[in-house]
Design a protein around this motif. Structure first.
Motif, PDB file in Angstrom:
ATOM      1  N   ALA A  34       0.848  -1.186   0.000  1.00  0.00           N
ATOM      2  CA  ALA A  34       0.000   0.000   0.000  1.00  0.00           C
ATOM      3  C   ALA A  34       0.883   1.235   0.000  1.00  0.00           C
TER       4      ALA A  34
ATOM      5  N   SER B 192       7.734   7.705   3.096  1.00  0.00           N
ATOM      6  CA  SER B 192       8.754   6.729   3.496  1.00  0.00           C
ATOM      7  C   SER B 192       8.965   5.682   2.425  1.00  0.00           C
TER       8      SER B 192
ATOM      9  N   TYR C 246      -0.149  14.781   8.805  1.00  0.00           N
ATOM     10  CA  TYR C 246       0.364  15.567   9.931  1.00  0.00           C
ATOM     11  C   TYR C 246      -0.285  16.935   9.953  1.00  0.00           C
TER      12      TYR C 246
ATOM     13  N   THR D 124       1.280  10.492   6.511  1.00  0.00           N
ATOM     14  CA  THR D 124       0.078  10.136   7.269  1.00  0.00           C
ATOM     15  C   THR D 124       0.431   9.420   8.560  1.00  0.00           C
TER      16      THR D 124
HETATM   17  C1  LIG Z   1      12.313  14.540   4.237  1.00  0.00           C
HETATM   18  C2  LIG Z   1      11.602  13.689   5.254  1.00  0.00           C
HETATM   19  C3  LIG Z   1      11.715  14.021   6.587  1.00  0.00           C
HETATM   20  C4  LIG Z   1      11.054  13.274   7.547  1.00  0.00           C
HETATM   21  N1  LIG Z   1      11.205  13.617   8.849  1.00  0.00           N
HETATM   22  C5  LIG Z   1      10.570  12.905   9.790  1.00  0.00           C
HETATM   23  C6  LIG Z   1      10.689  13.223  11.167  1.00  0.00           C
HETATM   24  O1  LIG Z   1      11.349  14.182  11.554  1.00  0.00           O
HETATM   25  N2  LIG Z   1      10.045  12.463  12.069  1.00  0.00           N
HETATM   26  C7  LIG Z   1       9.265  11.409  11.674  1.00  0.00           C
HETATM   27  O2  LIG Z   1       8.697  10.764  12.517  1.00  0.00           O
HETATM   28  N3  LIG Z   1       9.138  11.090  10.391  1.00  0.00           N
HETATM   29  C8  LIG Z   1       9.757  11.800   9.439  1.00  0.00           C
HETATM   30  N4  LIG Z   1       9.609  11.466   8.127  1.00  0.00           N
HETATM   31  C9  LIG Z   1       8.821  10.275   7.782  1.00  0.00           C
HETATM   32  C10 LIG Z   1       7.374  10.586   7.615  1.00  0.00           C
HETATM   33  O3  LIG Z   1       6.826  10.960   8.830  1.00  0.00           O
HETATM   34  C11 LIG Z   1       6.745   9.335   7.126  1.00  0.00           C
HETATM   35  O4  LIG Z   1       7.324   9.074   5.891  1.00  0.00           O
HETATM   36  C12 LIG Z   1       5.268   9.424   6.889  1.00  0.00           C
HETATM   37  O5  LIG Z   1       4.559   9.702   8.045  1.00  0.00           O
HETATM   38  C13 LIG Z   1       4.773   8.107   6.388  1.00  0.00           C
HETATM   39  O6  LIG Z   1       3.473   8.251   5.962  1.00  0.00           O
HETATM   40  P1  LIG Z   1       3.120   8.054   4.443  1.00  0.00           P
HETATM   41  O7  LIG Z   1       1.667   8.201   4.341  1.00  0.00           O
HETATM   42  O8  LIG Z   1       3.921   8.956   3.624  1.00  0.00           O
HETATM   43  O9  LIG Z   1       3.567   6.522   4.238  1.00  0.00           O
HETATM   44  P2  LIG Z   1       4.025   5.771   2.933  1.00  0.00           P
HETATM   45  O10 LIG Z   1       5.384   6.191   2.563  1.00  0.00           O
HETATM   46  O11 LIG Z   1       2.969   5.862   1.897  1.00  0.00           O
HETATM   47  O12 LIG Z   1       4.059   4.291   3.482  1.00  0.00           O
HETATM   48  C14 LIG Z   1       5.013   3.893   4.431  1.00  0.00           C
HETATM   49  C15 LIG Z   1       4.831   2.421   4.753  1.00  0.00           C
HETATM   50  O13 LIG Z   1       3.624   2.252   5.432  1.00  0.00           O
HETATM   51  C16 LIG Z   1       2.733   1.404   4.733  1.00  0.00           C
HETATM   52  N5  LIG Z   1       1.411   1.974   4.913  1.00  0.00           N
HETATM   53  C17 LIG Z   1       1.021   3.235   4.637  1.00  0.00           C
HETATM   54  N6  LIG Z   1      -0.236   3.419   5.032  1.00  0.00           N
HETATM   55  C18 LIG Z   1      -0.657   2.255   5.565  1.00  0.00           C
HETATM   56  C19 LIG Z   1      -1.859   1.831   6.162  1.00  0.00           C
HETATM   57  N7  LIG Z   1      -2.928   2.638   6.289  1.00  0.00           N
HETATM   58  N8  LIG Z   1      -1.947   0.564   6.615  1.00  0.00           N
HETATM   59  C20 LIG Z   1      -0.882  -0.266   6.511  1.00  0.00           C
HETATM   60  N9  LIG Z   1       0.275   0.078   5.954  1.00  0.00           N
HETATM   61  C21 LIG Z   1       0.394   1.346   5.495  1.00  0.00           C
HETATM   62  C22 LIG Z   1       3.237   1.399   3.324  1.00  0.00           C
HETATM   63  O14 LIG Z   1       2.899   0.189   2.667  1.00  0.00           O
HETATM   64  C23 LIG Z   1       4.721   1.544   3.534  1.00  0.00           C
HETATM   65  O15 LIG Z   1       5.289   0.311   3.839  1.00  0.00           O
HETATM   66  C24 LIG Z   1      10.254  12.181   7.153  1.00  0.00           C
HETATM   67  C25 LIG Z   1      10.121  11.863   5.805  1.00  0.00           C
HETATM   68  C26 LIG Z   1      10.782  12.612   4.852  1.00  0.00           C
HETATM   69  C27 LIG Z   1      10.620  12.269   3.410  1.00  0.00           C
END
Ligand SMILES: Cc1cc2nc3c(=O)[nH]c(=O)nc-3n(C[C@H](O)[C@H](O)[C@H](O)COP(=O)(O)OP(=O)(O)OC[C@H]3O[C@@H](n4cnc5c(N)ncnc54)[C@H](O)[C@@H]3O)c2cc1C
Lengths: 800, 284
Positions: B30, B36, B79, B111
């Motif tokens: 997903a 991430s 967020y 998210t």
């Molecule tokens: C430049 C940068 C800086 C960041 N700094 C920080 C920081 O300071 N602190 C911090 O905590 N984080 C940080 N992050 C990480 C960020 O918080 C996470 O990447 C983000 O919250 C993940 O959410 P997403 O929706 O983008 O996940 P995705 O990237 O879409 O998914 C991440 C993983 O989760 C799985 N997934 C997603 N949604 C679900 C769901 N509903 N059910 C089951 N599996 C799921 C996906 O399959 C994947 O394996 C940073 C990221 C970047 C790119």
């Protein structure tokens, strides 16, 4: 009436395009039928290559060609600047090939290249190449690499030594050290840095089978030099058969001066494809692994002097890490540009420096913003603090005691700047160091610092103040110096400018220098507008293409404003002189009677009897009325070789607060008083200082390229390599003194590197000062919370 | 920095997404905000055959109060949405933490579901949810289950979530007036992730001492954890500084080029103390 813009805060004419996304960088250039190149890089820091199987990769979708080292008929890349200047000195030179053949010397060295229809396909195919490696033990530390039993990188370099070079009076310095009241000894590590221009490198190679000519678009600071080096040293193709074009360049900081393996790769690839253009764009991780790094010195410092504050001698031994193979001018940086300026702005009678250039299993090290001078400034400015603390004297007073006095110029320093073998006498021609220091200390509140320290203590913080009084060698440099074999790169360093005046009076100036974001299109227009009395809007500045620009050595070493601008002024003078002669003809007067004021050419005493620059340009272009013997058109080229470098200086002061619980350092104030001579555009000067200062602060507090012992780059991306962010910094407080340079008509000195040269030492000195209550004498950079906290622990209780 | 080839489908509903994950047998992943997952794919460290885009599923978005007073946060809530939400504004530790997570783009896309599913050992949200005693609602085409956050994380980038499961919702206890909360972290400067990040919820002072204390720690161990020894010490009446000294009890503390074991152990305690003090200060 034109408004004279010289010296004004004119907004940069290139910013509209660069900030709005309308710039044109290499990756924006898309040519018909363009193929894409990706380079396979060694995962090992040190290994023999047993064999490379490309058969599977060749069958991958979209793959057009796969090349390995054996396919490349060219010479290894050139190394143009050996350490030299003393008899019998040997440089054990090993430079990279376009692709490695027998062995790899660092993680990231290129071993194969795939050419495919798309960048995606090229990357996919890299994964299908099978390389047989025999891993070997690795060494990444320059000092350890010279010890018995260290892994050996090259047969011709026993103990991994590239060269052992020395400068200064060995016996005299030894005697002065022995006779001194006080000698302070300290080991200093100037850690390795990754330069990080916003645009990574990249290039497009295009071979024309019809004319047997090569064109390369490159993100380079030196298109003319690259053409020369590729032609004469790498490819063996005549120079007039290669054309180098640098379009907009998104930052460089030195990294784009050099000859890189991808240049011959894309040119050969295009030839092998019968003339399809081939593009290679460097990824950020690739940039970290395969484009030059900076600094990386280990220095043993001895500073000797009297209890009254006079420093009588400096002796250093520096191990300079040059990487697994040498980059284009790698050895020149820790020798000529470092050891020869070690004494900075001080009148220190005895200086002796030994520099050992060393191979290690790391990517090559070469010029990074400041190139040798930040390393030298760090050594001398730490030395001043260490010495002052040892004798219990105020750190600013020690500096004051040892400054070269304003009447002490010209000054030849003892580390050999003035005695470069066979070359010119380079001497420090001007300076006035105390006023700049006093102004900076005053702005920073130096007098009241003890009170401020006590107030900080009440908040659980340790306040520290540090200064850096720097001297920069700018405007590199006279050909007779840098051209002297063993001193520089055996080639010249002059600059060029061509000015053409269209029929309408619009002006095109074409430069041999090469901007990377500095604003040359603005500053040259300001200068030429002033010289010809026309508005900046009537001037366009061209550069960057070996076809159409006069030969120039490019932009680095803060040389464009002092060397390039002077060439432009000379060309403008020729234009003005010809216009004057033609005005005499039009006004039926003798040339001697024609006066020029701005764009008006008139008969002496009667300004109303005049011709304007536009009228003259129009008439000279049509030329049906030209007098006998006068060539039509206004088109003049000038070349300029400066007699000396320029010598910017100044004092920077940093105030930091250290959090006792975590060791976190906050830069709370930063004051900089710089003397860069006259300013063409003070806003651009401020911008250069801002960027340079911040990069230097980055080294002091956050940045550091870290290799594991087996040669893996642990700080391999921006996730682990900390570049400063705006929110971590205070507002920079800038001020100036103005001591015009006597060597060029503008009185300018150059400012591209000043900030980075000064700021590292200022901040490091401030942090060390903050930690004085803990008995800390010296900490190596980067001064991360962990480093600082541990120092506070290990010496806790040393002093209440 | 170009991912390996993959197929892409946009899920039309939660059921559709779950069906696709179930039939892909581990080859599908997903994608929510992609903050991430995409970086990992660009480095070719993750190579899913198929991306199932759940990013537009309205049923997984938004914050609302449940009948029992608890608060349900949809897995796709970003967020930025959390920061602006009138119900979540009540949670001091969220207001502390979120503005420092990533940058504007990351907060607009990232998210809550993605953050915890990814199970990065240094992510901020897991520490917060631990301190809040949150529950994770996970659903597959087979079943729905509720997982206490305290048993969700298993190791670095590892959780109890199955390949065919999606997080649908995170449930927080309703705010109580007698506790204060705060988040304090020391960041690794390059990545912005926490070297030690601490979420604390403290309160219910009965005149003699704190009767409630929950502390979540991230960046320190191989996964975010509850600092049980700290909580016990606070409730047992030790001084906050004494309690904070237990921050890493029983934890194998991580070591890397930014912070070795000794330093990380030390700053974990410092951040625990600072979070406890700040949480208590919020009580007024
Ligand atoms: C430049 C940068 C800086 C960041 N700094 C920080 C920081 O300071 N602190 C911090 O905590 N984080 C940080 N992050 C990480 C960020 O918080 C996470 O990447 C983000 O919250 C993940 O959410 P997403 O929706 O983008 O996940 P995705 O990237 O879409 O998914 C991440 C993983 O989760 C799985 N997934 C997603 N949604 C679900 C769901 N509903 N059910 C089951 N599996 C799921 C996906 O399959 C994947 O394996 C940073 C990221 C970047 C790119």
């Amino acid at each position: 009436m034109a408004i004279d813009m010289l010296g004004k805060r004119v907004k940069r004419v290139e910013d509209q395009r660069l900030i709005s996304g309308a710039g044109r960088y290499v990756d924006d250039i898309k040519l018909q039928s363009m193929a894409h190149c990706a380079i396979l890089r060694s995962p090992y820091a040190h290994a023999l290559i047993r064999g490379i199987d490309t058969s599977k990769a060749r069958l991958m979708p979209g793959v057009l060609d796969v090349m390995i080292g054996a396919d490349i008929p060219y010479n290894p890349l050139p190394m143009a600047w050996p350490a030299g200047g003393s008899a019998g000195l040997r440089n054990n030179v090993n430079t990279p090939r376009a692709l490695a053949t027998d062995s790899v010397k660092w993680t990231g060295e290129g071993v194969a290249a795939v050419i495919a229809e798309t960048p995606e396909q090229a990357l996919d195919a890299l994964e299908a190449i099978v390389v047989g490696y025999d891993p070997l033990p690795a060494v990444v530390d320059a000092e350890k690499a010279t010890l018995a039993g260290a892994p050996q990188l090259h047969e011709n370099a026993p103990n991994n030594i590239v060269f052992e070079w020395a400068v200064g009076d060995k016996a005299g310095t030894a005697a002065a050290v022995d006779a001194a009241d006080v000698v302070v000894r300290q080991r200093l590590v100037n850690q390795r840095l990754i330069p990080n221009p916003m645009e990574t490198r990249g290039d497009i190679g295009l071979y024309n089978p019809g004319t047997d000519e090569y064109t390369i678009w490159m993100s380079s600071q030196t298109p003319h030099i690259q053409r020369l080096l590729l032609a004469a040293f790498v490819m063996g193709v005549p120079e007039h058969k290669i054309r180098c074009i640098s379009p907009d360049v998104g930052g460089a900081f030195g990294t784009k001066i050099f000859t890189y393996a991808d240049y011959p790769i894309v040119l050969l690839a295009s030839k092998r494809l019968g003339g399809r253009p081939v593009k290679w764009i460097e990824g950020r991780r690739e940039n970290y692994q395969a484009t030059i790094h900076g600094r990386d010195h280990i220095t043993y410092l001895e500073v000797a002097g009297k209890r009254d504050g006079e420093v009588t001698a400096i002796r250093v031994k520096t191990f300079a890490n040059l990487g697994g193979r040498l980059s284009t001018i790698g050895p020149g940086i820790p020798t000529t540009l470092y050891a020869r300026v070690l004494s900075g702005c001080y009148r220190i009678p005895h200086v002796y420096a030994e520099v050992v250039g060393v191979y290690t299993n790391t990517v090559f090290v070469d010029a990074y913003r400041g190139a040798g001078r930040p390393e030298a400034t760090y050594v001398i400015e730490r030395a001043m603090d260490l010495f002052a603390n040892e004798i219990g004297m105020d750190r600013a007073e020690v500096r004051r005691r040892n400054f070269i006095a304003p009447e002490g110029f010209p000054y030849e320093n003892p580390s050999g700047l003035g005695t470069a073998s066979g070359g010119a006498k380079i001497y420090i021609d001007s300076g006035n160091y105390e006023p700049a220091m006093d102004k900076a200390l005053e702005m920073a509140g130096y007098a009241g610092i003890e009170k401020a320290k006590a107030a900080a203590r009440a908040r659980g913080k340790y306040l520290g103040i540090g200064q850096s009084s720097y001297l920069e060698v700018c405007g590199v440099a006279p050909s007779k110096w840098i051209g002297a074999v063993g001193e520089g790169w055996g080639a010249a360093m002059w600059e060029s400018a061509n000015i053409k005046v269209h029929l309408t009076g619009k002006v095109v100036i074409t430069m041999g220098t090469q901007p990377q974001g500095q604003g040359h299109e603005t500053t040259y227009a300001q200068i030429i507008g002033h010289e010809l009395g026309i508005p900046m809007e009537d001037i366009v500045v061209q550069h960057s293409d070996t076809q159409g620009t006069p030969f120039g050595y490019g932009s680095y070493g803060s040389r464009t404003s002092s060397v390039g601008s002077t060439a432009a002024i000379k060309a403008a003078a020729k234009i003005r002189e010809k216009a004057r002669r033609y005005a005499a003809h039009m006004l039926e007067a003798s040339v001697e009677d024609i006066e020029v004021e701005g764009a008006n050419y008139f008969v002496k005493g009667s300004p109303e009897v005049k011709k304007t620059f536009q009228e003259i340009a129009f008439a000279l272009d049509l030329a049906f009325d030209a007098p006998e013997g006068m060539e039509p058109y206004l088109d003049e080229t000038a070349y300029y070789d400066t007699p000396n470098c320029t010598w910017p200086f100044g004092t920077h002061v940093a105030l930091v607060e250290v959090d006792e619980a975590t060791g976190q350092v906050e830069l709370v104030r930063y004051v900089a008083v710089d003397d860069v001579g006259n300013k063409i555009n003070p806003m651009i000067v401020d911008g250069q200082l801002h960027g340079g200062i911040v990069q230097g602060v980055g080294q002091a507090l956050w940045e550091g390229a870290v290799y594991s012992d087996d040669g893996q780059l642990l700080s391999g991306s921006m996730l682990d390599y900390a570049i400063p962010r705006a929110s971590w910094l205070p507002t920079l407080e800038l001020d100036e003194t103005v001591t015009p340079s006597p060597v060029n008509p503008l009185g300018v000195k150059g400012v591209g590197e000043a900030g980075a040269i000064a700021s590292t030492a200022a901040v490091a000195n401030a942090v060390n000062d903050a930690l004085k209550p803990f008995g800390v004498k010296h900490l190596d950079m980067p001064l991360t919370p962990q480093v600082v906290w541990k120092a506070m622990q290990s010496t806790k209780g040393a002093q209440a | 920095m170009i991912p390996a080839a993959f197929d892409y489908v946009r899920a039309t509903s939660l059921d559709d997404a779950l069906k696709r994950l179930a039939t892909a047998g581990g080859g599908a992943k997903a994608i929510a905000g992609g903050q991430s997952l995409l970086p990992l794919m660009k480095l070719r460290l993750a190579r899913p055959e198929t991306l199932v885009d759940i990013g537009r599923l309205a049923e997984l978005k938004g914050v609302h109060r449940l009948p029992d007073g608890r608060v349900a946060v949809g897995a796709l809530t970003t967020y930025d949405e959390m920061l602006r939400d009138p119900i979540l504004r009540h949670y001091g530790l969220l207001a502390d933490a979120i503005p420092n997570i990533g940058d504007v783009q990351v907060r607009n896309r990232g998210t809550i579901g993605g953050s915890i599913a990814h199970a990065d050992p240094a992510s901020d949200m897991p520490a917060i949810l631990l301190a809040l005693d949150a529950e994770v609602v996970a659903r597959s085409s087979r079943a729905e289950r509720v997982i206490p956050i305290t048993s969700f994380f298993e190791g670095a980038f590892a959780s109890v979530l199955h390949d065919d499961e999606l997080i649908t919702e995170v449930r927080l206890p309703g705010g109580r007036d007698d506790v204060g909360s705060a988040y304090r972290a020391i960041e690794q400067p390059a990545s912005g992730y926490s070297i030690a990040g601490v979420a604390a919820v403290v309160g219910a002072h009965d005149g003699t001492g704190w009767r409630y204390c929950a502390v979540g720690v991230t960046g320190v161990g191989d996964h975010p954890y509850r600092a049980a020894a700290v909580e016990k010490a606070v409730i047992g009446g030790e001084s906050l500084a004494q309690a904070a000294a237990h921050a890493t009890d029983g934890v194998t503390v991580a070591s890397d080029i930014h912070a070795d074991r000794e330093y990380r152990t030390h700053v974990a305690s410092v951040q625990v103390l600072r979070a406890l003090e700040a949480a208590i200060a919020r009580l007024g």
